[in-house]
Design an enzyme around this catalytic site. Sequence first.
Site, PDB file in Angstrom:
ATOM      1  N   LYS A 177      33.737 -42.977  -4.207  1.00  0.00           N
ATOM      2  CA  LYS A 177      34.826 -42.020  -3.979  1.00  0.00           C
ATOM      3  C   LYS A 177      36.117 -42.654  -4.454  1.00  0.00           C
ATOM      4  CE  LYS A 177      35.508 -37.982  -1.783  1.00  0.00           C
ATOM      5  NZ  LYS A 177      34.601 -36.858  -1.553  1.00  0.00           N
ATOM      6  N   VAL A 215      34.412 -22.465   0.838  1.00  0.00           N
ATOM      7  CA  VAL A 215      33.076 -22.533   1.444  1.00  0.00           C
ATOM      8  C   VAL A 215      32.940 -21.540   2.606  1.00  0.00           C
ATOM      9  CG1 VAL A 215      31.376 -23.982   2.609  1.00  0.00           C
ATOM     10  CG2 VAL A 215      32.842 -24.965   0.817  1.00  0.00           C
ATOM     11  N   GLY A 254      37.638 -21.695   9.420  1.00  0.00           N
ATOM     12  CA  GLY A 254      37.981 -21.972   8.028  1.00  0.00           C
ATOM     13  C   GLY A 254      37.257 -21.020   7.098  1.00  0.00           C
ATOM     14  N   GLY A 290      37.879 -20.709   3.601  1.00  0.00           N
ATOM     15  CA  GLY A 290      38.252 -21.023   2.228  1.00  0.00           C
ATOM     16  C   GLY A 290      37.091 -20.831   1.286  1.00  0.00           C
TER      17      GLY A 290
HETATM   18  P1  NAI Z   1      39.392 -24.796   1.271  1.00  0.00           P
HETATM   19  O1  NAI Z   1      40.662 -25.565   1.198  1.00  0.00           O
HETATM   20  O2  NAI Z   1      39.044 -23.820   0.215  1.00  0.00           O
HETATM   21  O3  NAI Z   1      39.349 -23.996   2.658  1.00  0.00           O
HETATM   22  C1  NAI Z   1      39.655 -24.560   3.884  1.00  0.00           C
HETATM   23  C2  NAI Z   1      40.170 -23.432   4.775  1.00  0.00           C
HETATM   24  O4  NAI Z   1      40.306 -23.935   6.100  1.00  0.00           O
HETATM   25  C3  NAI Z   1      41.511 -22.892   4.352  1.00  0.00           C
HETATM   26  O5  NAI Z   1      41.454 -21.485   4.286  1.00  0.00           O
HETATM   27  C4  NAI Z   1      42.449 -23.386   5.452  1.00  0.00           C
HETATM   28  O6  NAI Z   1      43.530 -22.491   5.674  1.00  0.00           O
HETATM   29  C5  NAI Z   1      41.521 -23.435   6.622  1.00  0.00           C
HETATM   30  N1  NAI Z   1      41.929 -24.320   7.722  1.00  0.00           N
HETATM   31  C6  NAI Z   1      42.492 -25.545   7.667  1.00  0.00           C
HETATM   32  N2  NAI Z   1      42.677 -26.046   8.887  1.00  0.00           N
HETATM   33  C7  NAI Z   1      42.211 -25.108   9.757  1.00  0.00           C
HETATM   34  C8  NAI Z   1      42.115 -25.034  11.165  1.00  0.00           C
HETATM   35  N3  NAI Z   1      42.554 -26.012  11.963  1.00  0.00           N
HETATM   36  N4  NAI Z   1      41.575 -23.927  11.722  1.00  0.00           N
HETATM   37  C9  NAI Z   1      41.143 -22.918  10.949  1.00  0.00           C
HETATM   38  N5  NAI Z   1      41.209 -22.935   9.601  1.00  0.00           N
HETATM   39  C10 NAI Z   1      41.740 -24.018   9.023  1.00  0.00           C
HETATM   40  O7  NAI Z   1      38.258 -25.904   1.451  1.00  0.00           O
HETATM   41  P2  NAI Z   1      36.702 -25.748   1.165  1.00  0.00           P
HETATM   42  O8  NAI Z   1      36.413 -26.172  -0.227  1.00  0.00           O
HETATM   43  O9  NAI Z   1      36.237 -24.421   1.634  1.00  0.00           O
HETATM   44  O10 NAI Z   1      36.092 -26.886   2.100  1.00  0.00           O
HETATM   45  C11 NAI Z   1      35.968 -26.706   3.496  1.00  0.00           C
HETATM   46  C12 NAI Z   1      35.388 -27.964   4.124  1.00  0.00           C
HETATM   47  O11 NAI Z   1      34.109 -28.223   3.570  1.00  0.00           O
HETATM   48  C13 NAI Z   1      36.208 -29.226   3.890  1.00  0.00           C
HETATM   49  O12 NAI Z   1      36.093 -30.058   5.033  1.00  0.00           O
HETATM   50  C14 NAI Z   1      35.529 -29.884   2.716  1.00  0.00           C
HETATM   51  O13 NAI Z   1      35.723 -31.283   2.706  1.00  0.00           O
HETATM   52  C15 NAI Z   1      34.083 -29.536   3.013  1.00  0.00           C
HETATM   53  N6  NAI Z   1      33.239 -29.536   1.825  1.00  0.00           N
HETATM   54  C16 NAI Z   1      33.536 -28.713   0.768  1.00  0.00           C
HETATM   55  C17 NAI Z   1      32.725 -28.697  -0.347  1.00  0.00           C
HETATM   56  C18 NAI Z   1      32.983 -27.767  -1.481  1.00  0.00           C
HETATM   57  O14 NAI Z   1      32.084 -27.609  -2.325  1.00  0.00           O
HETATM   58  N7  NAI Z   1      34.134 -27.127  -1.566  1.00  0.00           N
HETATM   59  C19 NAI Z   1      31.540 -29.590  -0.444  1.00  0.00           C
HETATM   60  C20 NAI Z   1      31.285 -30.352   0.746  1.00  0.00           C
HETATM   61  C21 NAI Z   1      32.125 -30.332   1.825  1.00  0.00           C
END
Ligand code: NAI
Length: 345
Positions: free
Chosen positions: A79, A183, A179, A181
């Site tokens: 990483k 995912v 969350g 986003g």
């Molecule tokens: P993203 O940034 O697209 O979405 C995250 C969402 O969570 C956002 O809409 C944000 O407003 C919301 N959020 C943040 N803090 C919050 C809280 N306290 N309560 C409620 N909502 C909150 O991120 P993504 O890509 O969807 O990733 C989500 C998680 O999955 C992260 O922890 C990431 O590390 C993990 N992950 C993502 C992968 C991917 O392919 N994108 C792969 C493996 C893990």
Amino acid sequence: MLFDAPDYDAHEAVHFVADPASGLRAIVAVHSTHRGPAAGGCRWWSYADDAAALTDALRLSRGMSYKNAMAGLPMGGGKAVVFRDSATKSEALLEAFGAAVESLGGRYVTAEDVGMSDADMTVIARRTAHVSGLPAAGGAAGGNPGPSTAQGVFVGMRAAVRHALGRDDFAGVHVAIQGLGSVGGGVAERLKAAGAELTVADLDEARAAAVATALGARRVDVTEITRVAADVFSPNALGAVLDEATIAALDVRIVAGAANNQLATPADGARVQARGILYAPDYVINAGGIINVVAEYLGRGDAASVAASIAGIEPRLAAIFAEADATGQATDAVADAQARRLIGR
Ligand code: NAI
């Protein structure tokens, strides 16, 4: 000192990279190349101090070793963290980072992580071949790994529902999603299509409202989502969501979501188990994205083989749940032990 750092786990190498001309400062941690080149994304983040950045790189790279091994990928774990020293990242900085990756000769393969986009990977790719997560082209694997991660969470959650609830389908199963986003939004859509009942929360109010309307979901405040009475809690926002206080307040049978490093401390896996809640180890259930990214990097990116590999998350989790039952161990401990065996530790 590095060798005394609490999170140092005999990492094979830790590279401290600087390029004063572009302002680049980065740490590239190679945890293990036992199974192949150390693959893992680069994070662009503002850290309180250098020690915090090092801790993040050490932990995240070990996590990638575990994740890649458990996903059956021929890759080790690494990483990179790129210090967010200014509000925007310049192309010169990204190119300098690409040159640093290239200098490692393929021992480390980068991709996007928090703060980095597929467009950024395109700039990094000007200086190195050891980059993945580029925009998808011609139907091949690539681009945003979010949908692949969401699909993996969906099938992994199905394994958990089967194990804990004795059911093969999601009809009427109530899932609380934190969350929405890249995912979490995809997980919500898949669950809705499968007949689940959804309660959702996101810090981004507009996003939460849009998803709630589109999918007919109930919406709660972000402070409430970990306490919702439901069948499943699905964390898809930030890490360390499962600590002593949140675990005590959980009102579900299953925790299954994509967020990395869900357990705040190593003791929290046993705490979840003690509450009779089935925990799907994060790095096993969220491997869909890295499966897609590695397929792209290795040039084996046809959609059918990626889909088959992501489908493997379901039986993999079922086996972990069965071993945990048989041995009385917490599921995270079972997964960690399996992963360490696979990387020869
Ligand atoms: P993203 O940034 O697209 O979405 C995250 C969402 O969570 C956002 O809409 C944000 O407003 C919301 N959020 C943040 N803090 C919050 C809280 N306290 N309560 C409620 N909502 C909150 O991120 P993504 O890509 O969807 O990733 C989500 C998680 O999955 C992260 O922890 C990431 O590390 C993990 N992950 C993502 C992968 C991917 O392919 N994108 C792969 C493996 C893990």
